[in-house]
Design a protein around this motif. Structure first.
Motif, PDB file in Angstrom:
ATOM      1  N   ARG A 156      40.650   0.604  54.289  1.00 17.97           N
ATOM      2  CA  ARG A 156      41.207   1.266  53.844  1.00 17.97           C
ATOM      3  C   ARG A 156      40.352   2.249  51.797  1.00 17.97           C
ATOM      4  NH1 ARG A 156      44.310   0.467  58.103  1.00 17.97           N
ATOM      5  NH2 ARG A 156      44.014  -1.331  58.913  1.00 17.97           N
ATOM      6  N   ASN A 157      41.781   3.321  51.054  1.00 17.62           N
ATOM      7  CA  ASN A 157      41.032   3.641  50.366  1.00 17.62           C
ATOM      8  C   ASN A 157      42.276   3.696  49.116  1.00 17.62           C
ATOM      9  OD1 ASN A 157      42.737   5.385  51.061  1.00 17.62           O
ATOM     10  ND2 ASN A 157      40.739   7.334  51.212  1.00 17.62           N
ATOM     11  N   SER A 158      43.047   2.906  49.614  1.00 19.33           N
ATOM     12  CA  SER A 158      43.763   2.709  48.838  1.00 19.33           C
ATOM     13  C   SER A 158      44.292   1.871  47.777  1.00 19.33           C
ATOM     14  CB  SER A 158      45.560   3.117  49.268  1.00 19.33           C
ATOM     15  OG  SER A 158      45.478   1.921  50.367  1.00 19.33           O
ATOM     16  N   LEU A 159      43.160   0.487  47.434  1.00 19.53           N
ATOM     17  CA  LEU A 159      43.615  -0.479  46.360  1.00 19.53           C
ATOM     18  C   LEU A 159      43.270   1.153  44.961  1.00 19.53           C
ATOM     19  CD1 LEU A 159      40.725  -2.608  47.607  1.00 19.53           C
ATOM     20  CD2 LEU A 159      43.251  -3.077  47.437  1.00 19.53           C
ATOM     21  N   SER A 160      44.088  -0.146  43.687  1.00 25.17           N
ATOM     22  CA  SER A 160      44.501   0.508  42.698  1.00 25.17           C
ATOM     23  C   SER A 160      42.554   0.501  42.255  1.00 25.17           C
ATOM     24  CB  SER A 160      45.520  -0.076  41.853  1.00 25.17           C
ATOM     25  OG  SER A 160      45.711  -1.561  41.883  1.00 25.17           O
ATOM     26  N   PHE A 161      42.108  -0.217  41.962  1.00 18.21           N
ATOM     27  CA  PHE A 161      40.979  -0.744  41.378  1.00 18.21           C
ATOM     28  C   PHE A 161      39.528  -0.438  42.172  1.00 18.21           C
ATOM     29  CE2 PHE A 161      42.153  -4.948  44.070  1.00 18.21           C
ATOM     30  CZ  PHE A 161      41.171  -4.907  45.108  1.00 18.21           C
ATOM     31  N   LEU A 162      39.445   0.279  42.978  1.00 21.60           N
ATOM     32  CA  LEU A 162      38.036   0.768  43.857  1.00 21.60           C
ATOM     33  C   LEU A 162      37.690   1.614  42.633  1.00 21.60           C
ATOM     34  CD1 LEU A 162      39.627   2.260  47.109  1.00 21.60           C
ATOM     35  CD2 LEU A 162      38.051   0.449  46.483  1.00 21.60           C
ATOM     36  N   VAL A 199      42.627 -14.732  63.689  1.00 22.73           N
ATOM     37  CA  VAL A 199      42.996 -13.596  63.343  1.00 22.73           C
ATOM     38  C   VAL A 199      44.063 -13.248  61.955  1.00 22.73           C
ATOM     39  CG1 VAL A 199      45.453 -11.440  64.314  1.00 22.73           C
ATOM     40  CG2 VAL A 199      43.343 -12.434  65.860  1.00 22.73           C
ATOM     41  N   LEU A 200      43.308 -12.295  61.180  1.00 23.90           N
ATOM     42  CA  LEU A 200      43.625 -12.863  59.971  1.00 23.90           C
ATOM     43  C   LEU A 200      44.898 -10.965  59.577  1.00 23.90           C
ATOM     44  CD1 LEU A 200      41.127 -14.331  57.759  1.00 23.90           C
ATOM     45  CD2 LEU A 200      43.263 -14.821  58.229  1.00 23.90           C
ATOM     46  N   ALA A 201      46.056 -10.962  59.502  1.00 21.60           N
ATOM     47  CA  ALA A 201      46.039  -9.582  58.510  1.00 21.60           C
ATOM     48  C   ALA A 201      47.393  -9.223  57.029  1.00 21.60           C
ATOM     49  CB  ALA A 201      47.302  -9.438  59.934  1.00 21.60           C
ATOM     50  N   ASN A 202      47.545  -8.927  56.861  1.00 22.71           N
ATOM     51  CA  ASN A 202      47.667  -8.037  55.553  1.00 22.71           C
ATOM     52  C   ASN A 202      48.221  -7.863  55.461  1.00 22.71           C
ATOM     53  OD1 ASN A 202      46.746 -11.186  54.548  1.00 22.71           O
ATOM     54  ND2 ASN A 202      44.865 -10.630  53.505  1.00 22.71           N
ATOM     55  N   ALA A 203      49.458  -6.673  54.967  1.00 20.68           N
ATOM     56  CA  ALA A 203      50.258  -6.048  55.151  1.00 20.68           C
ATOM     57  C   ALA A 203      51.243  -5.723  53.488  1.00 20.68           C
ATOM     58  CB  ALA A 203      50.901  -6.001  55.995  1.00 20.68           C
ATOM     59  N   LEU A 204      52.001  -7.075  53.116  1.00 20.45           N
ATOM     60  CA  LEU A 204      52.550  -7.544  52.359  1.00 20.45           C
ATOM     61  C   LEU A 204      51.978  -7.728  51.008  1.00 20.45           C
ATOM     62  CD1 LEU A 204      55.675  -8.812  53.924  1.00 20.45           C
ATOM     63  CD2 LEU A 204      55.102  -6.506  53.599  1.00 20.45           C
ATOM     64  N   TYR A 205      51.189  -6.776  50.726  1.00 22.81           N
ATOM     65  CA  TYR A 205      50.392  -7.283  49.297  1.00 22.81           C
ATOM     66  C   TYR A 205      51.956  -7.135  47.739  1.00 22.81           C
ATOM     67  CZ  TYR A 205      46.431  -6.611  51.198  1.00 22.81           C
ATOM     68  OH  TYR A 205      45.101  -7.228  52.079  1.00 22.81           O
ATOM     69  N   GLN A 206      51.387  -8.197  47.175  1.00 20.87           N
ATOM     70  CA  GLN A 206      52.702  -8.045  45.649  1.00 20.87           C
ATOM     71  C   GLN A 206      52.030  -7.016  44.578  1.00 20.87           C
ATOM     72  OE1 GLN A 206      51.429 -12.098  45.536  1.00 20.87           O
ATOM     73  NE2 GLN A 206      52.534 -13.232  46.912  1.00 20.87           N
ATOM     74  N   GLN A 256      49.037  -4.511  45.398  1.00 15.41           N
ATOM     75  CA  GLN A 256      48.346  -3.304  45.614  1.00 15.41           C
ATOM     76  C   GLN A 256      49.155  -2.799  46.573  1.00 15.41           C
ATOM     77  OE1 GLN A 256      45.495  -2.616  44.577  1.00 15.41           O
ATOM     78  NE2 GLN A 256      45.800  -4.265  43.262  1.00 15.41           N
ATOM     79  N   PRO A 257      49.471  -1.812  47.158  1.00 18.08           N
ATOM     80  CA  PRO A 257      49.998  -0.661  48.490  1.00 18.08           C
ATOM     81  C   PRO A 257      49.765  -1.850  49.547  1.00 18.08           C
ATOM     82  CG  PRO A 257      48.271   0.446  47.119  1.00 18.08           C
ATOM     83  CD  PRO A 257      47.959  -1.002  46.297  1.00 18.08           C
ATOM     84  N   VAL A 258      51.467  -1.639  50.118  1.00 18.19           N
ATOM     85  CA  VAL A 258      51.229  -2.013  51.039  1.00 18.19           C
ATOM     86  C   VAL A 258      50.925  -1.449  52.147  1.00 18.19           C
ATOM     87  CG1 VAL A 258      53.536  -3.475  50.466  1.00 18.19           C
ATOM     88  CG2 VAL A 258      53.616  -0.910  52.220  1.00 18.19           C
TER      89      VAL A 258
END
Length: 331
Positions: free
Chosen positions: A134-140, A11-18, A20-22
């Motif tokens: 998700r669609n909130s990545l700044s580099f999409l 189980v991998l879960a990433n929330a607190l991006y440095q 990119q949007p959390v």
């Protein structure tokens, strides 16, 4: 000798991006999935907010142990991206670089690091669940793509995405809530005696309803046999229903049990009352009409209502089922 586990889960879960949007809900998604899989008798490796190096180390640890298990599951919640038709996990320390090859090799983790191992072990049941569209990545915009690319499941594998290829999925605005897809997955994954493919169909149906059709979960499967996350004998189901209602005698519990076991609310109450009558000091109502009247009274006392020819609880429709007499006269 210890009990043989159902399988191994990563189980991998990433929330607190440095940079990119959390993703506020992903921490809870990961913790809740870990707890649920442990309840279902999996050994679970759980990692939260992993860097690229830590993500690769987690996958390596999973693969190192995988040979010992016949069922393998990987669940990922967090940002994901597709580049040139390949899917990547986005670690929390991802930093965009304009040179594509450098960016991929330094900041992303290829999902194929997981699927390659699964594809080589078709004798196992391999399950990959990606709540990462998700669609909130700044580099999409740099890649002109949304969501994840379609993936073909190798032999012995099922791949489940939170939404269809090239579309985005919805998360929760609160760290105390689950993402739309994981919320429904947690509700249905322990549905007893249900094939995994049918379980994902229930998830899809609910997510489509929750999002008014904006999000349509998707699977690709090449499983070689039937797999059930939860198997229970009828006596076990009856006892769970009895103990659950005994501890929390309320409408919400009946509704939750109805969804979990696929029974109508009235059947859940019937099972509870019959189980209660078989305990020490219990009284069994033999006459069927009298029993049905008693069940109806319990249902009404808990706040269920029959309005405009539909059963509801707090204005929300419920799957009540029929009573064996004209219950409308009693209302």
């Amino acid at each position: 000798m210890g009990k043989v586990k159902k399988g191994l889960a990563l189980v991998l879960a990433n929330a607190l991006y440095q940079t990119q949007p959390v993703l506020l809900s992903c921490n809870k998604d990961g913790l809740d999935m870990k707890a649920k899989l442990e309840q279902l008798d999996f050994d679970v490796l759980h990692y939260a907010n992993t860097t690229r190096v830590a993500t690769l180390e987690a996958i390596a640890e999973f693969i190192k142990l995988a040979d010992l298990y016949s069922v393998l599951l990987v669940y990922y919640a967090g940002h994901g991206v597709q580049i040139d038709g390949k899917n990547y996990i986005v670690p929390i320390d991802c930093i965009y670089k304009p040179i594509k090859d450098v960016f991929i090799s330094s900041s992303l983790v290829d999902v194929s690091t997981i699927t390659n191992y699964m594809s080589m072990h078709e004798e196992k049941t391999n399950i990959l669940i990606m709540d990462a569209c998700r669609n909130s990545l700044s580099f999409l915009r740099s890649f002109g793509s949304t969501g994840l690319a379609e993936m073909t499941a190798g032999n012995g594998m099922i791949i489940a995405f939170a939404t269809s290829p090239n579309t985005s999925a919805l998360g929760s605005e609160s760290p105390d809530g689950n993402g739309c897809y994981t919320k429904r997955l947690l509700e249905h994954i322990d549905h007893p005696n249900m094939k995994v493919e049918d379980m994902f169909k229930l998830v899809r149906k609910d997510v489509i309803k929750d999002t008014a059709g904006q999000q349509v979960p998707w699977e690709n499967t090449s499983l070689n046999g039937n797999f059930y996350f939860c198997t229970m004998a009828q006596d076990e189901i009856n006892e769970v229903i009895y103990q659950s209602i005994r501890n929390y005698h309320c409408a919400e519990m009946l509704i939750n049990l109805s969804k979990r076991f696929g029974y109508t609310v009235s059947d859940v109450m019937r099972i509870y009352e019959r189980q209660k009558s078989e305990k020490v000091g219990g009284i069994r109502i033999v006459d069927e009409k009298e029993f049905e009247s008693y069940i109806l009274k319990q249902i009404l006392d808990l706040g269920f209502e029959f309005i405009n020819y539909r059963w509801v609880y707090r204005k929300t429709p419920v799957l009540m089922g029929d009573f064996q007499h004209d219950y409308t006269k009693a209302l």
